[in-house]
Structures are given as structure tokens and as C-alpha cells.
Design a protein around this motif. Structure first.
Motif, mmCIF file in Angstrom:
data_model
loop_
_atom_site.group_PDB
_atom_site.id
_atom_site.type_symbol
_atom_site.label_atom_id
_atom_site.label_comp_id
_atom_site.label_asym_id
_atom_site.label_seq_id
_atom_site.Cartn_x
_atom_site.Cartn_y
_atom_site.Cartn_z
ATOM 1 N N VAL A 170 28.907 45.681 -25.871
ATOM 2 C CA VAL A 170 27.907 46.233 -26.456
ATOM 3 C C VAL A 170 27.439 47.509 -25.808
ATOM 4 N N TYR A 217 19.232 44.095 -25.364
ATOM 5 C CA TYR A 217 19.623 43.940 -26.682
ATOM 6 C C TYR A 217 18.466 43.995 -27.833
ATOM 7 N N GLY A 238 22.590 41.285 -21.760
ATOM 8 C CA GLY A 238 22.320 41.043 -23.469
ATOM 9 C C GLY A 238 22.202 39.576 -23.528
#
Length: 131
Positions: free
Chosen positions: A4, A58, A28
């Protein structure tokens, strides 16, 4: 590291003032490596011995911006974002579950040893007074 990447936007130029000795772990919500770190912390009861703050990146944009600033302060290239899990403590950055768990394990061993020595000293003091 989870794959990510966070967008590096300059919306927030707020200065980060980390607490001395505080361990900040950025994670996340759906990141499997982040969950492994969290599971390790729980299994080893690390939060009982270490000052750990966990910040989700996130869904929380403020935490995401803070992560970018912290990584930049550590000299990391954030042009393509920053992977999680990512940990910051006393001006040092650690990334990936193995690096983070290794650091936490070392700190936990030091902390527990100090606590055991302190408890042993308390016992010695009590024994002296009991005589």
C-alpha cells in the motif's frame, strides 16, 4: 511490507513533535503484515511494558500525512508513498514486520529485565527489614 502506497500531498505542513520514548506504529486496517505485528504485540503483552501508539493510515488521512512527514524526516524517499507497517521511535524509522518485531523484542527484553531487577531489589530490601 504491504504493497500500500500513500499519496504524498503537501496539504498538511504541520510539524510532528513525537513524544520521547514513544513507539509509534503506522498500520493499515487490511494489511496482513500489520496484523502480524499487532498479533505479536498482543501475544507478548508488549503494551504493558512499552509506550506504544498505533495509528491507522488507510482510513485516517491525518495519520497518513503524519506517516509521510515522519518517513521524510528519517530520510526515506516518499515520492511513491510509504509502505506499512512502519514504526517511528526517537528519530529512528523501521519498516516491515521483521524489522519492527525485532526492535520491539529487543526493547521488551530490556524492559522486562529492568523490571525483574527492580523486583529483586524490592525483595532484598524486604528481607533485610524482616530480620
Amino acid at each position: 511490507e504491504c504493497g500500500v502506497l500513500l499519496e504524498n500531498s503537501s496539504e498538511s505542513n504541520q510539524e510532528i513533535t513525537p513524544v520521547q520514548g514513544e513507539i509509534v506504529i503506522y498500520y493499515g486496517i487490511s494489511c496482513p503484515n500489520c496484523k502480524d505485528v499487532d498479533d505479536w504485540i498482543e501475544e507478548n503483552r508488549a503494551e504493558e511494558y512499552l509506550d506504544i501508539a498505533q495509528k491507522e493510515v488507510y482510513e485516517n488521512q491525518n495519520n497518513a500525512q503524519e506517516l509521510i512527514q515522519v518517513a521524510t524526516a528519517c530520510g526515506r524517499n516518499t515520492a511513491r508513498g510509504v509502505g506499512v507497517p512502519f514504526m517511528y521511535v526517537d528519530g529512528q524509522c523501521y519498516s516491515g514486520k521483521f524489522e519492527i518485531i525485532n526492535y520491539l523484542n529487543q526493547q521488551l527484553n530490556l524492559s522486562q529485565r529492568t523490571e525483574e531487577q527492580s523486583a529483586a531489589q524490592d525483595i532484598q530490601v524486604e528481607e533485610v527489614f524482616d530480620e
